[in-house]
Design an enzyme around this catalytic site. Structure first.
Site, short mmCIF file in Angstrom:
data_model
loop_
_atom_site.label_atom_id
_atom_site.label_comp_id
_atom_site.label_asym_id
_atom_site.label_seq_id
_atom_site.Cartn_x
_atom_site.Cartn_y
_atom_site.Cartn_z
N ASP A 30 35.50 31.57 22.77
CA ASP A 30 34.93 32.50 23.46
C ASP A 30 33.74 32.77 22.80
O ASP A 30 33.69 33.06 21.46
CB ASP A 30 35.83 33.70 23.73
CG ASP A 30 35.34 34.46 25.18
OD1 ASP A 30 36.02 34.43 26.00
OD2 ASP A 30 34.11 35.00 24.93
N LYS A 35 36.46 39.90 20.74
CA LYS A 35 37.61 39.45 21.44
C LYS A 35 37.89 38.36 20.75
O LYS A 35 39.26 38.32 20.53
CB LYS A 35 36.92 38.83 22.92
CG LYS A 35 37.93 38.95 24.04
CD LYS A 35 37.08 38.30 25.34
CE LYS A 35 37.95 38.45 26.51
NZ LYS A 35 37.12 37.66 27.63
N GLU A 151 43.00 27.12 39.68
CA GLU A 151 43.94 28.20 39.15
C GLU A 151 44.37 29.00 40.27
O GLU A 151 43.63 29.33 41.05
CB GLU A 151 43.58 28.68 37.97
CG GLU A 151 44.61 29.46 37.17
CD GLU A 151 45.96 29.00 36.93
OE1 GLU A 151 45.93 27.86 36.14
OE2 GLU A 151 46.76 29.27 37.65
N LEU A 153 47.00 31.43 39.81
CA LEU A 153 47.74 32.47 39.43
C LEU A 153 47.14 34.08 39.79
O LEU A 153 46.18 34.07 40.08
CB LEU A 153 47.62 32.42 37.73
CG LEU A 153 46.54 32.55 36.93
CD1 LEU A 153 46.22 33.97 36.87
CD2 LEU A 153 46.72 31.98 35.53
N LEU A 250 51.34 40.05 54.22
CA LEU A 250 51.22 40.68 55.15
C LEU A 250 51.40 42.28 55.14
O LEU A 250 51.85 42.96 56.12
CB LEU A 250 52.30 40.21 56.38
CG LEU A 250 51.89 38.94 57.08
CD1 LEU A 250 53.10 38.50 57.88
CD2 LEU A 250 50.53 38.96 57.73
N GLY A 253 47.26 48.04 54.32
CA GLY A 253 46.95 49.02 53.46
C GLY A 253 45.52 49.11 53.37
O GLY A 253 44.75 49.25 54.43
N CYS A 260 38.79 38.41 42.87
CA CYS A 260 38.96 37.02 43.64
C CYS A 260 38.74 37.26 45.05
O CYS A 260 37.85 36.42 45.59
CB CYS A 260 40.22 36.38 43.34
SG CYS A 260 40.52 36.29 41.56
N LYS A 321 45.53 46.67 41.81
CA LYS A 321 46.91 46.33 42.16
C LYS A 321 47.94 46.75 40.98
O LYS A 321 47.44 46.94 39.89
CB LYS A 321 47.15 45.01 42.76
CG LYS A 321 47.04 43.92 41.70
CD LYS A 321 47.44 42.60 42.26
CE LYS A 321 47.43 41.51 41.13
NZ LYS A 321 47.97 40.34 41.59
N ARG A 328 38.37 45.92 38.77
CA ARG A 328 37.44 45.17 39.59
C ARG A 328 37.56 45.52 41.27
O ARG A 328 38.73 44.72 41.36
CB ARG A 328 37.24 43.79 39.04
CG ARG A 328 36.40 43.74 37.52
CD ARG A 328 36.41 42.24 37.36
NE ARG A 328 37.72 41.84 36.75
CZ ARG A 328 37.87 40.55 36.65
NH1 ARG A 328 37.03 39.84 36.53
NH2 ARG A 328 39.31 40.17 36.20
C1 UGA Z 1 44.47 36.07 43.93
C2 UGA Z 1 45.34 35.00 44.65
O1 UGA Z 1 46.52 35.54 45.11
C3 UGA Z 1 45.79 34.06 43.52
O2 UGA Z 1 46.57 32.96 44.20
C4 UGA Z 1 44.28 33.51 43.05
O3 UGA Z 1 44.57 32.72 41.99
C5 UGA Z 1 43.63 34.71 42.51
O4 UGA Z 1 43.16 35.61 43.40
C6 UGA Z 1 42.27 33.82 41.84
O5 UGA Z 1 41.63 33.37 42.57
O6 UGA Z 1 42.06 34.06 40.66
P1 UGA Z 1 44.81 38.54 42.53
O7 UGA Z 1 43.32 38.80 42.79
O8 UGA Z 1 45.09 38.17 41.14
O9 UGA Z 1 45.07 36.79 42.93
O10 UGA Z 1 45.83 39.50 43.48
P2 UGA Z 1 46.62 39.37 44.56
O11 UGA Z 1 47.99 39.48 44.47
O12 UGA Z 1 46.45 38.23 45.50
O13 UGA Z 1 46.02 40.79 45.46
C7 UGA Z 1 44.77 40.77 45.90
C8 UGA Z 1 44.49 42.05 46.68
O14 UGA Z 1 45.04 42.03 47.95
C9 UGA Z 1 44.93 43.27 46.04
O15 UGA Z 1 43.99 44.16 46.28
C10 UGA Z 1 46.29 43.58 46.80
O16 UGA Z 1 46.40 45.07 46.59
C11 UGA Z 1 45.73 42.93 48.20
N1 UGA Z 1 46.84 42.69 48.94
C12 UGA Z 1 47.72 41.78 48.74
C13 UGA Z 1 47.00 43.32 50.37
O17 UGA Z 1 46.39 44.49 50.77
N2 UGA Z 1 48.30 42.99 51.04
C14 UGA Z 1 48.96 41.98 50.74
O18 UGA Z 1 49.86 41.68 51.42
C15 UGA Z 1 48.91 41.31 49.48
#
Ligand code: UGA
Length: 431
Positions: A30, A35, A151, A153, A250, A253, A260, A321, A328
């Site tokens: 990096d 960091k 990725e 994750l 689903l 909220g 992402c 979350k 972010r």
């Molecule tokens: C998301 C994807 O789920 C990953 O598979 C992907 O790798 C990642 O982006 C990325 O591209 O790097 P992430 O942003 O960490 O992961 O978080 P999520 O758990 O997917 O949640 C995203 C947002 O959707 C959060 O604000 C969460 O509160 C919201 N969400 C999620 C809902 O409002 N309802 C749901 O049912 C699920």
């Protein structure tokens, strides 16, 4: 195998730690010196459950190291992962400048055959761009190949997701190149799909945009439920039993935030329009999401006869979350800004994101617990569905408040239960 990972953000650091744990020699690079200094002391730059332990263990066993010297990383490794940031520009297009500059550096230092792997989320065509940059800037005529290995994750469960992915996607120019990546991932024993580079790049964007679509879809249904007297939680449950639909993503909220979904959906829309195709589906997904917070705040205002000035609100949850300190595109920031603009006072609490929040929020009283945040408030607003909020002592919470009102942006409570404790309770998509 000798592996180099460039970029120590969520994706890079977790990827490096995972490969080290699988027995590879990993060097993480990096350009951010502070960091790297912290990482050398096994101090994590991000909050991610389980990450510190796995990094520390692999450091002690000599399988993972950290440096700012990209030349060292490139020379020592056969496989080089690019895992740098790809932020959005104002027009939604992905800013590839960090990927481009890393590609130039790799080209500059390559002294033998390398497999350069794009792990950053990048629009379709970036693999080809990286290949052209390396061709133009390499100083020696050594061979290389460019692979796309997106990725999947999630923040908050990144280590687990990285060790137990649903699938590995390898977009490679030939079967032979794909084999090297297959070997690296083989110990995970999960389904692997080999594709061309462009398809792998599209799989990433299509997956994130599809999940974002699911969220906006259920939020659109929640809006109708509110008017029709239906309960969106039951509707989602009933839909989810259909195997073709599934229960995940689903949850109605405040909409999707984070680093992402908003950015990737915008980027895919940009690509769609660039190719002259119709982006109306993605337009709707984004528009529904953008209205979630304004709609929620309108509801709060309505309850206070259109005027929240001078009212005090207790915000529970600041991170975008649970299980992360990442702010972010966090809905908390938008809600707080809107309420402050209308003259409201804000108290706030988050289990881990407080330090990050202090750096970006002004005129907020940061509290040491959820109960403290509720002290003297006219309403409590649940913004992030942290587990610790689900089992709050509601009697104690009510006693702290000036008025017993809860606005639940994540539907974490059963309405009957909260009302039994004497609260006025507003949630999403429920009567
Ligand atoms: C998301 C994807 O789920 C990953 O598979 C992907 O790798 C990642 O982006 C990325 O591209 O790097 P992430 O942003 O960490 O992961 O978080 P999520 O758990 O997917 O949640 C995203 C947002 O959707 C959060 O604000 C969460 O509160 C919201 N969400 C999620 C809902 O409002 N309802 C749901 O049912 C699920």
């Amino acid at each position: 195998m000798n592996v180099c990972v460039i970029g120590t953000g969520y994706v890079g650091l977790v990827t490096g730690a995972t490969f080290a744990d699988l027995g590879n020699e990993v060097i993480c690079v990096d350009k951010d010196e502070s960091k790297i200094e912290r990482l050398k002391r096994a101090e994590m730059p991000i909050y991610e459950p389980g990450l510190e332990e796995i990094v520390r263990r692999n450091m002690e066993e000599g399988r993972i190291s950290f440096t700012t010297d990209i030349a060292e990383g490139v020379k020592r490794s056969l496989v080089i992962f690019i895992a740098v940031g790809t932020p959005p520009k104002d027009n939604g297009e992905t800013d590839l400048s960090q990927v481009e500059s890393v590609a130039k550096e790799i080209a500059y230092h390559m002294d033998s055959y390398k497999i350069v792997v794009n792990k950053s989320t990048v629009p379709v065509g970036t693999g080809d761009l990286v290949r052209r940059i390396i061709e133009q800037h390499r100083r020696r005529q050594v061979d290389f190949d460019v692979v796309s290995n997106p990725e999947f994750l999630k923040e908050g469960s990144a280590v687990y997701d990285s060790m137990h992915p649903d699938r590995i996607v390898i977009g490679a120019p030939s079967q032979h190149v794909a084999m090297a990546l297959l070997e690296l991932y083989a110990p995970l024993e999960v389904p692997m799909l080999i594709t061309d580079v462009e398809s792998a790049e599209m799989i990433k964007y299509a997956s994130n945009a599809f999940l974002a679509t699911k969220i906006s879809f259920i939020n659109a249904i929640a809006n109708i439920c509110e008017k029709a007297g239906a309960d969106v939680m039951l509707v989602a449950k009933g839909m989810g039993y259909d195997k073709r639909i599934g229960h995940e993503f689903l949850q109605a909220g405040l909409g999707f935030g984070g680093s992402c979904f908003p950015k990737d959906t915008l980027s895919l829309r940009h690509v769609t329009r660039k190719f002259g195709e119709d982006s109306s589906l993605l337009d709707a997904v984004l528009a529904i999401n953008e209205d979630r917070v304004p709609r929620f705040v309108r509801r709060i205002e309505q309850r206070f006869a259109g005027d929240v000035s001078g009212k005090t609100f207790g915000i529970l949850g600041l991170a975008f979350k649970p299980n992360t300190d990442d702010l972010r595109e966090a809905k908390s920031l938008e809600i707080i800004r809107l309420l402050q603009e209308k003259g409201a006072r804000i108290r706030a609490y988050d289990p881990v994101a407080m330090e990050n929040a202090k750096a970006v929020l002004e005129n907020v009283t940061f509290s040491k617990s959820a109960y403290d945040a509720a002290e003297g408030t006219d309403a409590v607003i649940i913004v992030t569905d942290w587990n610790e909020f689900k089992l709050l002592n509601l009697e104690k919470l009510r006693e702290k408040m000036r008025q017993p009102i809860i606005f639940d942006g994540r539907n974490i409570y059963q309405p009957e239960r909260v009302r039994k404790y004497g609260f006025e309770y507003f949630s999403i998509g429920r009567p």
